[in-house]
Design a protein around this motif. Structure first.
Motif, PDB file in Angstrom:
ATOM      1  N   UNK A  41       0.856  -1.150  -0.078  1.00  0.00           N
ATOM      2  CA  UNK A  41      -0.107   0.148   0.128  1.00  0.00           C
ATOM      3  C   UNK A  41       0.917   1.211  -0.033  1.00  0.00           C
ATOM      4  N   UNK A  42       2.082   1.120   0.661  1.00  0.00           N
ATOM      5  CA  UNK A  42       2.921   2.464   0.481  1.00  0.00           C
ATOM      6  C   UNK A  42       3.564   2.586  -0.752  1.00  0.00           C
ATOM      7  N   UNK A  43       3.898   1.595  -1.709  1.00  0.00           N
ATOM      8  CA  UNK A  43       4.255   1.738  -2.913  1.00  0.00           C
ATOM      9  C   UNK A  43       3.046   2.375  -3.775  1.00  0.00           C
ATOM     10  N   UNK A  44       1.716   1.859  -3.492  1.00  0.00           N
ATOM     11  CA  UNK A  44       0.638   2.657  -4.093  1.00  0.00           C
ATOM     12  C   UNK A  44       0.362   3.935  -3.928  1.00  0.00           C
ATOM     13  N   UNK A  45       0.642   4.169  -2.627  1.00  0.00           N
ATOM     14  CA  UNK A  45       0.506   5.616  -2.147  1.00  0.00           C
ATOM     15  C   UNK A  45       1.677   6.542  -2.914  1.00  0.00           C
ATOM     16  N   UNK A  46       2.766   5.925  -3.000  1.00  0.00           N
ATOM     17  CA  UNK A  46       3.808   6.778  -3.582  1.00  0.00           C
ATOM     18  C   UNK A  46       3.554   7.189  -4.980  1.00  0.00           C
ATOM     19  N   UNK A  47       3.072   6.078  -5.567  1.00  0.00           N
ATOM     20  CA  UNK A  47       2.746   6.086  -7.314  1.00  0.00           C
ATOM     21  C   UNK A  47       1.443   7.431  -7.204  1.00  0.00           C
ATOM     22  N   UNK A  48       0.511   7.184  -6.235  1.00  0.00           N
ATOM     23  CA  UNK A  48      -0.555   8.173  -6.162  1.00  0.00           C
ATOM     24  C   UNK A  48      -0.166   9.618  -5.756  1.00  0.00           C
ATOM     25  N   UNK A  49       0.861   9.833  -5.045  1.00  0.00           N
ATOM     26  CA  UNK A  49       1.567  11.025  -4.836  1.00  0.00           C
ATOM     27  C   UNK A  49       2.221  11.597  -6.096  1.00  0.00           C
TER      28      UNK A  49
END
Length: 153
Positions: free
Chosen positions: A121-129
């Motif tokens: 989820x952290x990696x997905x959030x980085x992409x979203x940022x």
């Protein structure tokens, strides 16, 4: 009569919106805004309130940009001066919304970085940022070019 023709030519309609600045930014705004929407919707929502604001901004701007694109593509802007003003105001609001959402999303992602159990989820959030900041930049450029167009009336 010549002034009215010049005003109508400064706000394109039909397929010309895909070739003129600032209207060429509609499609990238939709793509990156949609990516933010999808990525935030697919993550673990730990602090629900900040993520809820990010979802609101991404969905609101996606829907409004799509409606704006359809209105311009169909030629629904008969009063050029009022539509140029509305275009500038909408994109200014979108910039402020996306900037606030990008900062909140980045802060939430930093908070999640300490938990190794939710690394996916952290990696997905980085992409979203990243996509959120790109969408903010696109809306900002569109806003500046819309202001230039609005001032030319």
């Amino acid at each position: 009569m010549a002034a009215a023709t010049q005003q109508m030519s400064s706000l394109p309609s039909g397929l010309r919106i895909c070739t003129t600045a600032p209207d060429i930014f509609y499609l990238p705004e939709l793509v990156f805004g949609g990516l933010v929407w999808i990525l935030v919707a697919s993550t673990y929502v730990s602090p629900a309130n900040p993520q809820g604001w990010v979802m609101f901004v991404s969905v609101f701007c996606f829907v409004m940009t799509f409606l704006w694109l359809v209105i311009f593509a169909c030629g629904g802007h008969k009063n050029s001066s009022a539509w140029a003003t509305a275009d500038f105001i909408y994109h200014l609001i979108a910039v402020v919304f996306y900037l606030s959402a990008s900062v909140i999303l980045a802060f939430t992602t930093i908070i999640l970085s300490g938990s190794p159990t939710i690394f996916k989820y952290y990696q997905i959030d980085i992409a979203a940022v990243v996509f959120s900041h790109i969408a903010t930049l696109l809306y900002f450029i569109h806003c500046i070019l819309s202001a230039v167009r609005w001032k030319s009336f």
